[in-house]
Design a protein around this motif. Structure first.
Motif, PDB file in Angstrom:
ATOM      1  N   THR A  11       1.986  -8.367  11.133  1.00 35.88           N
ATOM      2  CA  THR A  11       1.019  -8.786  10.116  1.00 35.88           C
ATOM      3  C   THR A  11       1.158  -7.858   8.925  1.00 35.88           C
ATOM      4  O   THR A  11       1.710  -6.766   9.043  1.00 35.88           O
ATOM      5  N   SER A  12       0.665  -8.279   7.776  1.00 32.48           N
ATOM      6  CA  SER A  12       0.831  -7.415   6.605  1.00 32.48           C
ATOM      7  C   SER A  12      -0.162  -6.268   6.633  1.00 32.48           C
ATOM      8  O   SER A  12      -1.193  -6.331   7.306  1.00 32.48           O
ATOM      9  N   GLN A  13       0.149  -5.229   5.883  1.00 31.73           N
ATOM     10  CA  GLN A  13      -0.750  -4.074   5.850  1.00 31.73           C
ATOM     11  C   GLN A  13      -2.080  -4.407   5.173  1.00 31.73           C
ATOM     12  O   GLN A  13      -3.038  -3.653   5.264  1.00 31.73           O
ATOM     13  N   CYS A  18      -3.811  -7.182   5.888  1.00 31.39           N
ATOM     14  CA  CYS A  18      -4.482  -8.217   6.682  1.00 31.39           C
ATOM     15  C   CYS A  18      -5.895  -7.802   7.057  1.00 31.39           C
ATOM     16  O   CYS A  18      -6.283  -6.643   6.925  1.00 31.39           O
ATOM     17  N   THR A  76       2.532  -3.310  11.094  1.00 31.93           N
ATOM     18  CA  THR A  76       2.154  -3.768   9.755  1.00 31.93           C
ATOM     19  C   THR A  76       3.376  -3.799   8.839  1.00 31.93           C
ATOM     20  O   THR A  76       4.184  -2.870   8.817  1.00 31.93           O
ATOM     21  N   THR A 105       3.712  -4.672   1.724  1.00 34.52           N
ATOM     22  CA  THR A 105       3.399  -5.751   0.785  1.00 34.52           C
ATOM     23  C   THR A 105       3.953  -5.418  -0.598  1.00 34.52           C
ATOM     24  O   THR A 105       4.246  -4.258  -0.891  1.00 34.52           O
ATOM     25  N   ARG A 132       1.161  -9.037  -1.290  1.00 32.52           N
ATOM     26  CA  ARG A 132       1.743 -10.105  -0.461  1.00 32.52           C
ATOM     27  C   ARG A 132       2.813  -9.539   0.475  1.00 32.52           C
ATOM     28  O   ARG A 132       3.636  -8.707   0.062  1.00 32.52           O
ATOM     29  N   MET A 133       2.830 -10.042   1.688  1.00 27.41           N
ATOM     30  CA  MET A 133       3.827  -9.591   2.659  1.00 27.41           C
ATOM     31  C   MET A 133       5.235  -9.805   2.105  1.00 27.41           C
ATOM     32  O   MET A 133       5.531 -10.856   1.525  1.00 27.41           O
ATOM     33  N   LEU A 181       9.362  -8.030   6.811  1.00 28.58           N
ATOM     34  CA  LEU A 181       8.921  -8.626   8.079  1.00 28.58           C
ATOM     35  C   LEU A 181      10.088  -8.691   9.055  1.00 28.58           C
ATOM     36  O   LEU A 181       9.978  -8.297  10.219  1.00 28.58           O
ATOM     37  N   ASP A 233       0.234 -14.395   1.315  1.00 30.90           N
ATOM     38  CA  ASP A 233       1.570 -14.153   1.842  1.00 30.90           C
ATOM     39  C   ASP A 233       2.417 -15.425   1.660  1.00 30.90           C
ATOM     40  O   ASP A 233       1.885 -16.536   1.765  1.00 30.90           O
TER      41      ASP A 233
END
Lengths: 474, 474
Positions: B165-167, B169, B189, B192, B197-198, B203, B233
């Protein structure tokens, strides 16, 4: 205001058959009646008012005095007022800053419940959306106390953990075990006695069994008021065993917790002052509006906070100008949380503990009166040889055709089919609602739950007569 | 009826300072004002009415047009009517038998949301008490799809599972991992970009990292509308990666889901028709009453049911006379569950999709207008060089004393203290509510969330002026 008009209007709408508990329609029929489709264009206010009328008309009247179908019933007007206010002020309960009133009320209600339970050194707690979540909180706290590292590293290299609970416990223990990565097979069910109460010696056997398998029993769930039979596990004896084995003892008193309010019936929960946590739903026997479910924990070391916190910097800033210990949101696994405690606080304020006590006493007296009812004695069969401990009245209805037959597997098989047919006829007529279920080896039987102070002896007579009328040809 | 009287009465009570967003009192002061203690005896109706007035008076007016503090605001009257009706009919949503109307309405709303998302072959879903639970449902379903046995045996001998998940989130991903026995350290994490945004390539790096460690990445959580910045994202690019690595893709669109309703803004969620599950809270941007949170899943194999069911025989009897697939309760980890879908159904029926679209467009246009505001350009500093993607307007306020200083660590340290002081003054005055927070290395900044159609440009002007007035001496 539209909403006021609506309420007043509904009072005067004689087209709604208010005396029925429900107006049955099959899903397909009801879909047509409701016009469920959502469209690009909106509808006029008059149409929306009709939608509201329909929603009320076709909903089950759970506050009707002949609704005995679930572990809640009746309407507590003060609590409903509180729930209306909570809806109108639209409060989310994460910080004192956005929820000053309800934060303090939640705290006051929790403290009072803790006092009633008898935790003399205090404790902590939180209101949850339902008792299932409260039971899951207990599992999570027990696990956290056993090993706080699991919060960070998960269960992957943990020893196999085991939860012990009676075979009559609520299904949320099993759902919680599945959700929380413990697994349903690691919920060991303990046999119960003839009344549905956990047998302490059997608990100890199961604990030893788990240990002998190399597993780690870490908590016991005792139930105060089981869902079907209303049985109370013997907390005091279970607490002895938990102390001996150093196990977290949780009591699922969602249904039976109300008995603590009564001097006459609190003995059912004897020993509850010794347990680690309690789930207690005032929306059941005490009739607070749905939902109103408290989770209480005896711990004084902020276990709830440590176990659940994520310390989001955008919500729980530490440089605020007030005492941030009032920001209770991080005790929860939720983010948005409703101010459910207010629904209990306002009614308690209005009624006082004494009136709450009287209501519990009245409901339990009413439930027990069923046994003495002449109709009952003539047409019904106790599921269990003894009077119920609580407000669950469980019985078979014996149609005349089955009444003088010798007991046999065929008879039980036939009896098993009676309740579903009577239930179908009752729903279609809409005269009342009483649930049924099988239990272990026992054939389908009725469970009538008596809660509401609006219920009269006439209503109970009516139910017993009506089941007979609906099923006598079977 | 007491509740109608109460509402009417409150409309006429001029002692309540309705123009303030809040009337600040410290916890200790407010405790005295509210008389929170619960006693043996009850109180008279007139006293209870005063308690109700006090509860409203001292509560934050979250529907006030100058409440910009959270991801919800404003009052949708149709939705409030629905919530009043839901409270009054007191329905629990486990079986069709007790909740015929709301069961069908939930189904209708879920189907419509699924259609809007663009899952052409349909899907399944359920309303939950908050988006945190919806996100946890996603984790549980993803885990169940990866290995259904975990439900029974737990995670004890499982390979280490990893969530990506993104930092930026929401913290519920981390809370969920803790609760579900996965562990917060197994939430990896992903960095972004400058807008929050991720970064898809990052990822993929993290997925490879997890695999290289011998762990099993099993799901990705993408956020559509992050809590602080309102960032989206890039779902389409993330979906490519998830397909390649066979990972469950969940989108936390609790906040940003509303953009799907708008032809102009739905591009923000491009690719959402490809994902496995979505959490979307109509109680946020679409202003349904609290709470109204949908979890939607593209699966058509009853995964929700299989993953969560416990098949309690006293509730989900299989010998009922109607189609028991309408008994939806066993899809939930709750037992009691509120009919929250009705709050969205009624307003959607009244307003139509077009009006919902216009509201979203209006809120986002209003949020973007802040950038062009002359006061804003004079006194404020964008946190980010670009316009916001959504309704989160994030900025620093620069008091005159700091305006011409060279950028330095000391300046940022000083700026960090500005927002908390302004917030304190704003709360004590009660003129408005706007939140603040730090983010990563960034000093405390304001986050103004623009949602309600009741908000005018005058309100936005007021906020910018007021922050300046409250902080210009700093």
């Amino acid at each position: 205001m539209l909403q006021v008009l609506l309420l007043v209007d509904l009072d005067n709408d004689t087209s709604v058959p208010v005396f029925q508990v429900c107006e049955w329609h099959s899903p397909e029929q009801l879909k047509k009646l409701l016009d469920l489709e959502l469209r690009d264009g909106g509808e006029a206010e008059s149409e929306i008012l009709q939608r509201c009328r329909d929603a009320i008309r076709y909903s089950v009247k759970t506050s009707h005095p002949r609704f005995f179908n679930q572990l809640y019933a009746g309407m507590e007007p003060y609590s409903m007022v509180a729930s209306f206010i909570a809806e109108a002020v639209k409060t989310n309960l994460y910080t004192y800053e956005v929820a000053p009133v309800f934060t303090l009320m939640e705290d006051a209600v929790l403290r009072k419940m803790i006092k009633v339970i008898g935790w003399e050194e205090g404790g902590d707690g939180i209101f949850n959306p339902g008792g299932s979540l409260s039971n899951m909180y207990a599992v999570n706290l027990a696990r956290y106390r056993y090993c706080p590292d699991f919060k960070e590293v998960g269960m992957f290299s943990a020893p196999r953990l085991v939860i012990l609970t009676s075979q009559e416990c609520h299904y949320s223990i099993s759902k919680g075990a599945a959700l929380m990565g413990i697994g349903t097979k690691n919920v060991y069910t303990v046999p119960t006695d003839e009344r549905g109460r956990m047998i302490p010696s059997a608990l100890e056997e199961k604990i030893m069994l788990a240990k002998s398998e190399g597993a780690v029993p870490f908590m016991v769930n005792a139930t105060a008021g089981t869902t079907v039979l209303g049985a109370f596990d013997p907390i005091d004896e279970i607490a002895d065993i938990c102390e001996k084995h150093n196990l977290w003892l949780h009591v699922d008193a969602c249904w039976g917790g109300a008995a603590i309010m009564s001097k006459k019936h609190k003995h059912l929960l004897k020993g509850i002052h010794r347990v680690d946590s309690v789930a207690w739903n005032p929306h059941k026997m005490l009739m607070a509006s749905l939902q109103c479910s408290a989770f209480l924990v005896r711990d004084k070391t902020s276990l709830l906070q440590h176990c659940h916190s994520a310390r989001a910097s955008y919500l729980f800033q530490q440089d605020k100008f007030y005492d941030v210990s009032y920001d209770t949101g991080d005790k929860s696994v939720q983010c948005s949380r409703k101010p459910d405690a207010f629904k209990f606080w306002l009614m308690w304020k209005a009624l006082g503990s004494r009136e709450l006590e009287q209501r519990v006493d009245r409901a339990l007296a009413m439930a027990r009166s069923v046994w003495a009812n002449r109709n009952y004695q003539q047409y019904y069969l106790n599921c269990f040889s003894l009077q119920p401990e609580y407000a669950n009245v469980c019985f078979w209805y014996l149609p005349p055709s089955m009444r003088n037959l010798p007991e046999s597997p065929e008879l039980w098989k036939k009896l098993h089919t009676v309740a579903p047919v009577v239930k179908q006829r009752m729903m279609k007529k809409g005269s009342m609602m009483v649930g049924y279920q099988p239990l272990g080896e026992k054939a389908n039987f009725f469970r009538m739950v008596v809660i509401s102070p609006q219920v009269s002896r006439q209503d109970l007579d009516f139910v017993l007569n009506e089941i007979h009328n609906l099923g006598k040809d079977l």
